[in-house]
Design a protein around this motif. Structure first.
Motif, PDB file in Angstrom:
ATOM      1  N   ALA A   1      43.708  40.911  31.613  1.00 20.29           N
ATOM      2  CA  ALA A   1      43.450  41.696  32.823  1.00 20.29           C
ATOM      3  C   ALA A   1      42.132  41.290  33.478  1.00 20.29           C
ATOM      4  N   VAL A   2      41.109  41.122  32.662  1.00 19.01           N
ATOM      5  CA  VAL A   2      39.792  40.764  33.210  1.00 19.01           C
ATOM      6  C   VAL A   2      39.837  39.378  33.846  1.00 19.01           C
ATOM      7  N   LEU A   3      40.458  38.434  33.148  1.00 20.44           N
ATOM      8  CA  LEU A   3      40.508  37.074  33.686  1.00 20.44           C
ATOM      9  C   LEU A   3      41.335  37.009  34.967  1.00 20.44           C
TER      10      LEU A   3
ATOM     11  N   ASP B   1      36.165  50.846  39.039  1.00 20.37           N
ATOM     12  CA  ASP B   1      37.572  50.458  39.120  1.00 20.37           C
ATOM     13  C   ASP B   1      37.843  49.134  38.410  1.00 20.37           C
ATOM     14  N   ARG B   2      36.858  48.252  38.414  1.00 21.92           N
ATOM     15  CA  ARG B   2      37.050  46.943  37.778  1.00 21.92           C
ATOM     16  C   ARG B   2      36.983  46.988  36.259  1.00 21.92           C
ATOM     17  N   LEU B   3      36.494  48.097  35.694  1.00 17.46           N
ATOM     18  CA  LEU B   3      36.410  48.190  34.233  1.00 17.46           C
ATOM     19  C   LEU B   3      37.799  48.402  33.667  1.00 17.46           C
ATOM     20  N   VAL B   4      38.294  47.424  32.938  1.00 17.94           N
ATOM     21  CA  VAL B   4      39.664  47.531  32.433  1.00 17.94           C
ATOM     22  C   VAL B   4      39.680  47.961  30.974  1.00 17.94           C
ATOM     23  N   GLY B   5      40.815  48.530  30.591  1.00 15.45           N
ATOM     24  CA  GLY B   5      41.022  48.875  29.192  1.00 15.45           C
ATOM     25  C   GLY B   5      40.259  50.101  28.744  1.00 15.45           C
ATOM     26  N   LEU B   6      39.654  50.799  29.684  1.00 14.61           N
ATOM     27  CA  LEU B   6      38.861  51.962  29.305  1.00 14.61           C
ATOM     28  C   LEU B   6      39.479  53.253  29.842  1.00 14.61           C
ATOM     29  N   ASP B   7      40.764  53.198  30.144  1.00 11.88           N
ATOM     30  CA  ASP B   7      41.374  54.340  30.822  1.00 11.88           C
ATOM     31  C   ASP B   7      41.284  55.655  30.034  1.00 11.88           C
TER      32      ASP B   7
ATOM     33  N   ASP C   1      29.233  47.028  20.886  1.00 15.46           N
ATOM     34  CA  ASP C   1      28.765  45.677  21.089  1.00 15.46           C
ATOM     35  C   ASP C   1      28.106  45.464  22.458  1.00 15.46           C
ATOM     36  N   VAL C   2      27.218  44.488  22.537  1.00 18.47           N
ATOM     37  CA  VAL C   2      26.641  44.126  23.836  1.00 18.47           C
ATOM     38  C   VAL C   2      27.728  43.561  24.755  1.00 18.47           C
ATOM     39  N   GLY C   3      27.564  43.820  26.038  1.00 14.91           N
ATOM     40  CA  GLY C   3      28.505  43.256  27.009  1.00 14.91           C
ATOM     41  C   GLY C   3      29.880  43.891  26.965  1.00 14.91           C
ATOM     42  N   SER C   4      29.955  45.136  26.486  1.00 14.63           N
ATOM     43  CA  SER C   4      31.261  45.772  26.357  1.00 14.63           C
ATOM     44  C   SER C   4      31.487  46.873  27.395  1.00 14.63           C
ATOM     45  N   GLY C   5      30.578  47.006  28.327  1.00 12.37           N
ATOM     46  CA  GLY C   5      30.809  47.921  29.436  1.00 12.37           C
ATOM     47  C   GLY C   5      30.097  49.260  29.343  1.00 12.37           C
ATOM     48  N   LYS C   6      29.199  49.406  28.389  1.00  8.42           N
ATOM     49  CA  LYS C   6      28.516  50.696  28.245  1.00  8.42           C
ATOM     50  C   LYS C   6      27.686  51.035  29.484  1.00  8.42           C
ATOM     51  N   SER C   7      26.822  50.109  29.859  1.00  4.80           N
ATOM     52  CA  SER C   7      25.968  50.371  31.032  1.00  4.80           C
ATOM     53  C   SER C   7      26.815  50.497  32.286  1.00  4.80           C
ATOM     54  N   ALA C   8      27.793  49.598  32.407  1.00  7.87           N
ATOM     55  CA  ALA C   8      28.629  49.602  33.609  1.00  7.87           C
ATOM     56  C   ALA C   8      29.349  50.944  33.759  1.00  7.87           C
TER      57      ALA C   8
ATOM     58  N   LEU D   1      33.248  36.891  29.535  1.00  2.75           N
ATOM     59  CA  LEU D   1      34.262  36.466  30.504  1.00  2.75           C
ATOM     60  C   LEU D   1      33.749  36.562  31.936  1.00  2.75           C
ATOM     61  N   THR D   2      33.166  37.708  32.274  1.00  3.79           N
ATOM     62  CA  THR D   2      32.816  37.931  33.680  1.00  3.79           C
ATOM     63  C   THR D   2      31.481  37.330  34.081  1.00  3.79           C
ATOM     64  N   GLN D   3      30.587  37.189  33.120  1.00  9.02           N
ATOM     65  CA  GLN D   3      29.257  36.721  33.510  1.00  9.02           C
ATOM     66  C   GLN D   3      28.946  35.325  33.015  1.00  9.02           C
ATOM     67  N   ARG D   4      29.809  34.775  32.161  1.00  9.09           N
ATOM     68  CA  ARG D   4      29.559  33.411  31.695  1.00  9.09           C
ATOM     69  C   ARG D   4      30.732  32.485  32.037  1.00  9.09           C
TER      70      ARG D   4
END
Ligand SMILES: Nc1ncnc2c1ncn2[C@@H]1O[C@H](COP(=O)(O)OP(=O)(O)O)[C@@H](O)[C@H]1O
Ligand SMILES: [Mg+2]
Length: 306
Positions: free
Chosen positions: A229-231, A24-30, A79-86, A266-269
């Motif tokens: 949205a993420v911030l 649910d927290r993953l934004v912009g991937l609807d 790109d790394v950190g773009s939500g693939k694994s999540a 943004l979320t991890q740093r």
């Protein structure tokens, strides 16, 4: 045959609250989420497509056979950190709710890549796919699937790099071939098994792997709205002014010298750094956020050459 514990991280049954929240927290991937839900639902339970065709087109349609031949493989690239694994590890929650079936998440342990003995890679991949086959058979029956299995092959770059790549060792080529054989074995088997392959280096992916994918999803860095949205989500409760969030959105965007922040920047740093600056003696201030947004360098763009 390699035991399940050596092949996979512990299998997770979905839906599950932590992963549901992550999804649910993953934004912009609807759009991606919706497509992924439909694609996997049809792979897992093709009868849904048939009943849809019957209802809306009065019977079987030619396109049904096109779907039947597809390999149950999705490629998540970007790109790394773009939500693939999540996303790979959480979309099963949505699927489970939508299909009203349990979904089992299998994550291949690529770290078991072993000592480099010829044949080891091949047998690991081969064993993983046989496992998925057997498990898939257990949950499928004449009345359709009783569960869905998702196999996530994360950080798959080394595994499925182009077979043409010069620097590649024999062992790695064997990995690609075993992977292709595994996918081909699942295609057309009619089992509720879906494979998701995540990679940072889509350019190096073996063309034969790309060709088989039912769909390739490309993940990118967040745009203004997505960063906002993420911030807003990550800063909730910290009493940061809306105007400050808008400034932070600007500061974290691309400039002519560097790319914009990734989602995980943004979320991890950024946000954790703001919290750590204030902790333990004072609250987080708008100033913390803006100072850090000026200061932190976004993750460089992942390049193919390393
Ligand atoms: N679309 C997104 N919306 C919100 N947060 C995201 C998004 N994509 C990534 N993140 C954040 O970044 C973290 C790392 O993402 P991850 O899936 O590991 O990236 P990747 O596998 O593409 O390198 C996630 O746990 C999450 O906190
Ligand atoms: Mg990842």
């Amino acid at each position: 045959m390699t035991s399940q514990d050596d092949l996979f991280h512990p299998v997770v049954e979905l839906p599950e609250p932590t992963r549901r929240a992550r999804y649910d927290r993953l934004v912009g991937l609807d759009d991606m989420k919706l497509l992924l839900r439909k694609e996997t639902a049809l792979l897992a339970d093709p009868r849904r497509l048939r009943s849809w065709a019957a209802e809306h087109h009065g019977g079987d349609i030619a396109a049904l056979t096109l779907f039947a031949d597809r390999a149950p493989l999705f490629v998540f690239a970007g790109d790394v950190g773009s939500g693939k694994s999540a996303l790979a590890e959480s979309f099963g929650c949505d699927l489970a709710d939508w299909l009203d079936l349990p979904v089992y998440l299998y994550r291949l342990k690529l770290a078991t890549r072993g000592s480099g003995l010829v044949g080891e890679m091949t047998s690991l991949i081969g064993d993983a796919f046989s496992h998925m086959h057997t498990a898939g058979k257990r949950v499928s029956g004449p009345k359709g699937a009783r569960a869905v299995q998702i196999l996530v092959v994360d950080e798959a770059d080394a595994l499925v790099q182009s077979r043409e790549a010069q620097q590649m060792h024999h062992e790695d080529r064997a990995g690609v071939d075993a992977f292709l054989a595994g996918i081909d074995g699942l295609a057309g088997a009619g089992l509720p098994v879906v494979v998701v392959l995540c990679t940072n280096r889509v350019g190096a992916l073996d063309p034969a792997v790309m060709r088989r994918a039912a769909a390739t999803f490309t993940f990118t860095r967040p745009g203004n709205e997505q960063r906002h949205a993420v911030l807003a989500q990550a800063l909730d409760g910290l009493d940061i002014q809306p105007e400050t969030i808008r400034k932070a959105v600007e500061l974290t965007g691309p400039t002519k010298d560097r790319p914009g922040y990734t989602f995980s920047d943004l979320t991890q740093r950024l946000v954790p750094a703001a919290v750590l600056r204030a902790f333990p003696d004072r609250p987080v201030t708008d100033e913390d956020l803006l100072a850090l947004a000026e200061e932190l360098e976004p993750t460089p763009i992942f390049t193919e050459k390393r």
